[in-house]
Design a protein around this motif. Structure first.
Motif, PDB file in Angstrom:
ATOM      1  N   UNK A  86       8.712 -84.306 -12.504  1.00 38.86           N
ATOM      2  CA  UNK A  86       8.559 -84.135 -13.945  1.00 38.86           C
ATOM      3  C   UNK A  86       7.270 -84.756 -14.416  1.00 38.86           C
ATOM      4  N   UNK A  87       7.240 -85.100 -15.696  1.00 38.72           N
ATOM      5  CA  UNK A  87       6.002 -85.569 -16.323  1.00 38.72           C
ATOM      6  C   UNK A  87       5.488 -86.871 -15.711  1.00 38.72           C
ATOM      7  N   UNK A 110      12.674 -77.275 -14.658  1.00 40.95           N
ATOM      8  CA  UNK A 110      11.946 -78.192 -15.527  1.00 40.95           C
ATOM      9  C   UNK A 110      11.819 -77.634 -16.940  1.00 40.95           C
ATOM     10  N   UNK A 111      11.781 -78.530 -17.898  1.00 40.49           N
ATOM     11  CA  UNK A 111      11.466 -78.137 -19.273  1.00 40.49           C
ATOM     12  C   UNK A 111      10.012 -77.689 -19.336  1.00 40.49           C
ATOM     13  N   UNK A 144       4.212 -77.801 -17.455  1.00 37.17           N
ATOM     14  CA  UNK A 144       2.778 -77.857 -17.709  1.00 37.17           C
ATOM     15  C   UNK A 144       2.162 -79.133 -17.137  1.00 37.17           C
ATOM     16  N   UNK A 145       2.849 -80.257 -17.335  1.00 35.01           N
ATOM     17  CA  UNK A 145       2.333 -81.532 -16.839  1.00 35.01           C
ATOM     18  C   UNK A 145       2.280 -81.537 -15.322  1.00 35.01           C
ATOM     19  N   UNK A 146       3.307 -80.979 -14.680  1.00 34.13           N
ATOM     20  CA  UNK A 146       3.331 -80.927 -13.220  1.00 34.13           C
ATOM     21  C   UNK A 146       2.186 -80.076 -12.680  1.00 34.13           C
ATOM     22  N   UNK A 152       1.571 -70.955 -14.933  1.00 32.91           N
ATOM     23  CA  UNK A 152       0.940 -71.883 -13.988  1.00 32.91           C
ATOM     24  C   UNK A 152      -0.423 -71.352 -13.552  1.00 32.91           C
ATOM     25  N   UNK A 153      -0.507 -70.056 -13.297  1.00 33.59           N
ATOM     26  CA  UNK A 153      -1.774 -69.430 -12.900  1.00 33.59           C
ATOM     27  C   UNK A 153      -2.847 -69.683 -13.959  1.00 33.59           C
ATOM     28  N   UNK A 154      -2.498 -69.477 -15.212  1.00 38.23           N
ATOM     29  CA  UNK A 154      -3.460 -69.678 -16.301  1.00 38.23           C
ATOM     30  C   UNK A 154      -3.942 -71.129 -16.357  1.00 38.23           C
TER      31      UNK A 154
END
Length: 329
Positions: free
Chosen positions: A147-148, A167-168, A173-175, A203-205
């Motif tokens: 997680x974060x 995951x939330x 995004x943080x991962x 995730x790609x972006x």
């Protein structure tokens, strides 16, 4: 690259041995409950795999499919970077280590490997299964909440397979950002569903924004040409079904097809496919219809006929997910 058959067979043998002594009904019931948990729309806040019975049942049921999906993604990545091999690897949320097996099936030899997961029973079982393969004896199995707050050491390769769904959105995004800061190459695999594809594209972006280049499956690092909500990019790989698979799902076929979405991205130059076959080829009398994602970027349909000679033969042998046209030699 290794022959993928030997690691796959070794893994299946090791998993079959784990089921000895576990009542079939208990194994089937555990798998059905765990599948329901994994398919839930709400991110989990506790390990889904609670004890050894859970882990054994789910590993026997899911590890072969995860292995095949991740291995297919890694092979496409390796084709785009034939001179590269990872000298170190971190498997985030790796559980019992299917992606670690897939990495060693793609690139031979030992390397420093760390598998991170929250579920201690999964890590313990992963360590036990890894004893069956000489290249996996030195893997470090580390309990860590994904997680974060996750801290990642610098490494050549990070794999994240079938994890983002748990995951939330903020944690996802943080991962991905932490992964981009730590790795030279990242491979993310998710279920081949519209939601799985959406998570992969997100995730790609983020990886592209962080300076990564897409190695596979896309022939480019531009925006995905698929209109959101109209379709989704995914692929398929064949998985041998165990007796546990047949007991849980019914039917008698010795195989099933695992649908998955993925992205492989790097900080170093690669040579992506000129185009990628993004649907199952349609073979008709005297012609093969291929749906392609092209370098341009864009989606296109092409028809290869007997008049194309060797290219027609190649099209008849082509699989969903292959590069097109095939490499010479």
């Amino acid at each position: 690259m290794n022959d993928p058959v030997a690691p796959a067979d070794t893994l299946r043998t090791a998993l079959a041995g784990l089921l000895d002594g576990l009542p079939p009904r208990q194994a089937a019931a555990a798998v059905e409950r765990l599948i329901a948990s994994y398919r839930g729309a709400t991110p989990t806040h506790a390990p889904i795999l609670r004890d050894r019975a859970d882990v054994v049942a789910y590993a026997a049921y899911r590890m072969p499919a995860t292995f095949e999906a991740v291995h297919a993604a890694l092979e496409a990545f390796a084709d785009a970077a034939p001179a590269w091999a990872p000298d170190s690897h971190i498997d985030v949320g790796g559980g019992t280590g299917a992606a670690t097996w897939a990495v060693t099936a793609t690139w031979s030899g030992r390397r420093p490997v760390t598998v991170l997961d929250w579920a201690e029973p999964a890590l313990a079982l992963g360590r036990e299964i890894a004893a069956a393969h000489p290249d996996l004896h030195d893997v470090r199995w580390q309990r860590s909440r994904i997680g974060a707050a996750l801290s990642l050491e610098s490494t050549d390769l990070i794999t994240i397979s079938y994890v983002l769904n748990e995951l939330a959105e903020n944690d996802r995004a943080t991962l991905v950002d932490a992964t981009a800061s730590a790795a030279q190459a990242v491979v993310i695999v998710e279920p081949g569903t519209p939601d799985g594809y959406t998570r992969v594209i997100e995730a790609r972006d983020r990886l592209i924004t962080a300076g990564f280049h897409i190695a596979a499956p896309c022939p480019h690092s531009a925006a995905c040409p698929i209109t959101p909500g109209s379709d989704w990019c995914h692929f398929s790989t064949r998985v041998s079904r165990s007796s546990l698979h047949r007991q849980v799902k019914g039917g008698s076929l010795p195989y099933e097809d695992e649908k998955f979405a993925y992205v492989a991205a790097t900080r170093f130059p690669t040579t992506p496919a000129p185009a990628r076959i993004v649907r199952k080829p349609q073979i008709r009398k005297g012609q093969v219809i291929l749906d392609l994602c092209e370098t341009d970027p864009g989606l296109a349909r092409t028809t290869v006929t007997k008049r194309h000679g060797d290219l027609y033969k190649a099209a008849r042998d082509a699989d969903w997910g292959d590069a097109w046209p095939p490499a010479e030699g």
